[in-house]
Design a protein around this motif. Structure first.
Motif, PDB file in Angstrom:
ATOM      1  N   GLY A 182       0.808  -1.212   0.000  1.00  0.00           N
ATOM      2  CA  GLY A 182       0.000   0.000   0.000  1.00  0.00           C
ATOM      3  C   GLY A 182       0.840   1.260   0.000  1.00  0.00           C
ATOM      4  O   GLY A 182       0.474   2.265  -0.627  1.00  0.00           O
ATOM      5  N   GLU A 183       1.964   1.233   0.703  1.00  0.00           N
ATOM      6  CA  GLU A 183       2.838   2.405   0.751  1.00  0.00           C
ATOM      7  C   GLU A 183       3.385   2.732  -0.631  1.00  0.00           C
ATOM      8  O   GLU A 183       3.463   3.906  -1.030  1.00  0.00           O
ATOM      9  CB  GLU A 183       3.998   2.152   1.716  1.00  0.00           C
ATOM     10  CG  GLU A 183       5.006   3.289   1.777  1.00  0.00           C
ATOM     11  CD  GLU A 183       6.245   2.936   2.590  1.00  0.00           C
ATOM     12  OE1 GLU A 183       7.190   3.731   2.555  1.00  0.00           O
ATOM     13  OE2 GLU A 183       6.253   1.871   3.246  1.00  0.00           O
ATOM     14  N   VAL A 184       3.777   1.699  -1.387  1.00  0.00           N
ATOM     15  CA  VAL A 184       4.320   1.924  -2.731  1.00  0.00           C
ATOM     16  C   VAL A 184       3.230   2.481  -3.646  1.00  0.00           C
ATOM     17  O   VAL A 184       3.456   3.416  -4.421  1.00  0.00           O
ATOM     18  CB  VAL A 184       4.905   0.616  -3.299  1.00  0.00           C
ATOM     19  CG1 VAL A 184       5.383   0.822  -4.737  1.00  0.00           C
ATOM     20  CG2 VAL A 184       6.054   0.125  -2.427  1.00  0.00           C
ATOM     21  N   TRP A 185       2.032   1.891  -3.562  1.00  0.00           N
ATOM     22  CA  TRP A 185       0.926   2.385  -4.370  1.00  0.00           C
ATOM     23  C   TRP A 185       0.619   3.850  -4.036  1.00  0.00           C
ATOM     24  O   TRP A 185       0.395   4.667  -4.938  1.00  0.00           O
ATOM     25  CB  TRP A 185      -0.306   1.516  -4.154  1.00  0.00           C
ATOM     26  CG  TRP A 185      -1.574   2.132  -4.677  1.00  0.00           C
ATOM     27  CD1 TRP A 185      -2.651   2.549  -3.960  1.00  0.00           C
ATOM     28  CD2 TRP A 185      -1.899   2.408  -6.049  1.00  0.00           C
ATOM     29  NE1 TRP A 185      -3.620   3.068  -4.776  1.00  0.00           N
ATOM     30  CE2 TRP A 185      -3.186   2.999  -6.067  1.00  0.00           C
ATOM     31  CE3 TRP A 185      -1.233   2.227  -7.251  1.00  0.00           C
ATOM     32  CZ2 TRP A 185      -3.813   3.392  -7.241  1.00  0.00           C
ATOM     33  CZ3 TRP A 185      -1.852   2.633  -8.430  1.00  0.00           C
ATOM     34  CH2 TRP A 185      -3.131   3.202  -8.415  1.00  0.00           C
ATOM     35  N   ALA A 186       0.648   4.202  -2.760  1.00  0.00           N
ATOM     36  CA  ALA A 186       0.366   5.574  -2.356  1.00  0.00           C
ATOM     37  C   ALA A 186       1.427   6.529  -2.899  1.00  0.00           C
ATOM     38  O   ALA A 186       1.109   7.651  -3.331  1.00  0.00           O
ATOM     39  CB  ALA A 186       0.291   5.664  -0.828  1.00  0.00           C
ATOM     40  N   ARG A 187       2.676   6.105  -2.900  1.00  0.00           N
ATOM     41  CA  ARG A 187       3.749   6.936  -3.447  1.00  0.00           C
ATOM     42  C   ARG A 187       3.553   7.147  -4.949  1.00  0.00           C
ATOM     43  O   ARG A 187       3.701   8.262  -5.469  1.00  0.00           O
ATOM     44  CB  ARG A 187       5.109   6.293  -3.185  1.00  0.00           C
ATOM     45  CG  ARG A 187       5.609   6.422  -1.751  1.00  0.00           C
ATOM     46  CD  ARG A 187       6.774   5.483  -1.465  1.00  0.00           C
ATOM     47  NE  ARG A 187       7.678   5.335  -2.600  1.00  0.00           N
ATOM     48  CZ  ARG A 187       8.428   4.256  -2.815  1.00  0.00           C
ATOM     49  NH1 ARG A 187       8.383   3.223  -1.977  1.00  0.00           N
ATOM     50  NH2 ARG A 187       9.224   4.198  -3.867  1.00  0.00           N
ATOM     51  N   PHE A 188       3.238   6.077  -5.640  1.00  0.00           N
ATOM     52  CA  PHE A 188       3.036   6.153  -7.088  1.00  0.00           C
ATOM     53  C   PHE A 188       1.865   7.078  -7.426  1.00  0.00           C
ATOM     54  O   PHE A 188       1.995   8.010  -8.227  1.00  0.00           O
ATOM     55  CB  PHE A 188       2.794   4.751  -7.633  1.00  0.00           C
ATOM     56  CG  PHE A 188       2.428   4.695  -9.094  1.00  0.00           C
ATOM     57  CD1 PHE A 188       3.406   4.776 -10.068  1.00  0.00           C
ATOM     58  CD2 PHE A 188       1.103   4.559  -9.489  1.00  0.00           C
ATOM     59  CE1 PHE A 188       3.076   4.726 -11.424  1.00  0.00           C
ATOM     60  CE2 PHE A 188       0.759   4.506 -10.837  1.00  0.00           C
ATOM     61  CZ  PHE A 188       1.750   4.598 -11.799  1.00  0.00           C
ATOM     62  N   LEU A 189       0.732   6.840  -6.791  1.00  0.00           N
ATOM     63  CA  LEU A 189      -0.449   7.648  -7.066  1.00  0.00           C
ATOM     64  C   LEU A 189      -0.233   9.104  -6.650  1.00  0.00           C
ATOM     65  O   LEU A 189      -0.629  10.032  -7.372  1.00  0.00           O
ATOM     66  CB  LEU A 189      -1.657   7.056  -6.340  1.00  0.00           C
ATOM     67  CG  LEU A 189      -2.987   7.780  -6.532  1.00  0.00           C
ATOM     68  CD1 LEU A 189      -3.415   7.750  -7.992  1.00  0.00           C
ATOM     69  CD2 LEU A 189      -4.062   7.158  -5.632  1.00  0.00           C
ATOM     70  N   GLY A 190       0.413   9.314  -5.507  1.00  0.00           N
ATOM     71  CA  GLY A 190       0.668  10.675  -5.046  1.00  0.00           C
ATOM     72  C   GLY A 190       1.565  11.443  -6.001  1.00  0.00           C
ATOM     73  O   GLY A 190       1.328  12.628  -6.278  1.00  0.00           O
ATOM     74  N   ALA A 191       2.603  10.777  -6.514  1.00  0.00           N
ATOM     75  CA  ALA A 191       3.507  11.437  -7.456  1.00  0.00           C
ATOM     76  C   ALA A 191       2.784  11.777  -8.749  1.00  0.00           C
ATOM     77  O   ALA A 191       3.001  12.839  -9.346  1.00  0.00           O
ATOM     78  CB  ALA A 191       4.716  10.547  -7.731  1.00  0.00           C
ATOM     79  N   TYR A 192       1.912  10.887  -9.193  1.00  0.00           N
ATOM     80  CA  TYR A 192       1.148  11.135 -10.423  1.00  0.00           C
ATOM     81  C   TYR A 192       0.234  12.343 -10.242  1.00  0.00           C
ATOM     82  O   TYR A 192       0.185  13.231 -11.103  1.00  0.00           O
ATOM     83  CB  TYR A 192       0.332   9.896 -10.788  1.00  0.00           C
ATOM     84  CG  TYR A 192      -0.482  10.057 -12.062  1.00  0.00           C
ATOM     85  CD1 TYR A 192       0.117   9.905 -13.307  1.00  0.00           C
ATOM     86  CD2 TYR A 192      -1.841  10.371 -12.007  1.00  0.00           C
ATOM     87  CE1 TYR A 192      -0.622  10.070 -14.475  1.00  0.00           C
ATOM     88  CE2 TYR A 192      -2.576  10.539 -13.163  1.00  0.00           C
ATOM     89  CZ  TYR A 192      -1.965  10.379 -14.401  1.00  0.00           C
ATOM     90  OH  TYR A 192      -2.698  10.542 -15.553  1.00  0.00           O
ATOM     91  N   ARG A 193      -0.463  12.391  -9.133  1.00  0.00           N
ATOM     92  CA  ARG A 193      -1.358  13.521  -8.886  1.00  0.00           C
ATOM     93  C   ARG A 193      -0.586  14.829  -8.714  1.00  0.00           C
ATOM     94  O   ARG A 193      -0.992  15.876  -9.226  1.00  0.00           O
ATOM     95  CB  ARG A 193      -2.207  13.236  -7.651  1.00  0.00           C
ATOM     96  CG  ARG A 193      -3.365  12.280  -7.922  1.00  0.00           C
ATOM     97  CD  ARG A 193      -4.083  11.898  -6.662  1.00  0.00           C
ATOM     98  NE  ARG A 193      -5.454  11.467  -6.925  1.00  0.00           N
ATOM     99  CZ  ARG A 193      -6.229  10.847  -6.063  1.00  0.00           C
ATOM    100  NH1 ARG A 193      -5.765  10.579  -4.833  1.00  0.00           N
ATOM    101  NH2 ARG A 193      -7.453  10.496  -6.381  1.00  0.00           N
ATOM    102  N   ALA A 194       0.529  14.765  -7.996  1.00  0.00           N
ATOM    103  CA  ALA A 194       1.322  15.978  -7.769  1.00  0.00           C
ATOM    104  C   ALA A 194       1.860  16.546  -9.078  1.00  0.00           C
ATOM    105  O   ALA A 194       2.077  17.759  -9.193  1.00  0.00           O
ATOM    106  CB  ALA A 194       2.467  15.676  -6.810  1.00  0.00           C
TER     107      ALA A 194
END
Length: 318
Positions: A248-260
């Motif tokens: 979940g942490e990796v997914w959150a990093r990936f999604l967060g970077a995409y949104r940012a």
């Protein structure tokens, strides 16, 4: 492996590349980096040459190559190297297969998952999805993600799954998941909406960087590039997360970077699954179908990872 094809690729990869494409210690003897039905890749000194799939549409590939070389994609896609021929970036082998030439790039290290550049991949996707297809050489072909999913199902259906009861059950689960998808995700209808420029087959094996200086990561492999639903490019990590195969942490990093980075495939904040649900389910079914198809000739049941994907397919029909 065709000796004639390997020899042709070796000669193509040995052609001169821009100064600095690789540094000291670069291999000078041709090395086969990949040899699969859908593509063969040979590295020379500072370049690689690729034979694309035998059924590749060369006209569409020529457009994709021009897009990869376009200034709008500088810093996002690895640009092809020109070759001598009427199409500028591709030549034909004797059997008609398109051949292309590229700078050699260092891939993601498969044995160091903690260093996997998930955020870099997300930012590259955000930049790709922001490009206006109307500003590119065209006509830009459709993104081929759904077509690859349909081919995966066809491959599974042709595999001898009946001999292994657990594989037969897995195939039924995959078919059930496939049936829940809308026609566009099964390559039976155009994707909804105007579409964005998409990679079509995003995974960490599709990133490289300069082998000496490092430098920024770039996306490679434009065989599936085109206009389509941008959520498809986020679907593989989303599917792995939903199946328990990505933390979940990796997914959150990936999604967060995409949104940012201003990514347009999902809403800026809140629940991303309204946009990702269908693409993630499609990639889960595709990956599970390929797993079943590969296990069938070996006469073995699905392994732990494959079973997780099959179980996800089964949950789609609950």
């Amino acid at each position: 492996m065709s000796r004639a094809l390997i020899s042709r690729l070796a000669a193509l990869s040995a052609a001169s590349a821009p100064s600095g494409a690789a540094g000291p210690g670069a291999a000078h003897e041709p090395v086969v980096l990949a040899d699969r039905p859908d593509g063969t890749v040979v590295r020379g000194a500072r370049t690689v040459a690729k034979a694309h799939a035998p059924d590749c549409d060369a006209a569409e590939l020529a457009v994709r190559l021009r897009i990869a070389a376009h200034p709008e994609l500088h810093g996002t896609l690895l640009p092809p190297l020109p070759v001598t021929g009427p199409d500028g970036y591709l030549v034909r082998h004797d059997d008609g297969r398109p051949l292309t030439r590229w700078p050699y790039g260092l891939p993601v290290a498969p044995d160091d998952p903690d260093a996997a550049p998930w955020e870099d991949a997300a930012r590259l996707l955000a930049r790709l999805h922001a490009v206006d297809p109307q500003a590119l050489p065209g006509p830009v072909p459709p993104m081929r993600g759904p077509a690859k999913a349909a081919r995966a199902l066809a491959r599974m259906r042709a595999a001898p799954t009946a001999a292994v009861p657990s594989l037969a059950a897995a195939a039924r689960a995959v078919e059930g998941g496939w049936a829940t998808l809308p026609p566009w995700a099964r390559d039976e209808a155009p994707a909804p909406g105007p579409g964005r420029l998409c990679h079509g087959d995003l995974h960490l094996g599709q990133l490289v960087r300069h082998p000496v200086s490092g430098g920024p990561w770039l996306l490679i492999d434009v065989d599936d590039l085109g206009v389509g639903e941008p959520g498809w490019d986020l679907a593989r990590p989303a599917a792995w997360f939903a199946s328990g195969l990505l933390a979940g942490e990796v997914w959150a990093r990936f999604l967060g970077a995409y949104r940012a980075a201003g990514g347009r495939a999902v809403r800026p904040e809140g629940d991303p699954w309204p946009e990702l649900d269908v693409p993630a389910r499609a990639l889960t079914v595709q990956t599970a179908a390929l797993a079943v198809a590969k296990a069938a000739p070996e006469g073995r049941p699905p392994d732990e990872v494959e079973s997780a994907l099959v179980d996800s397919c089964a949950r789609m029909v609950w």
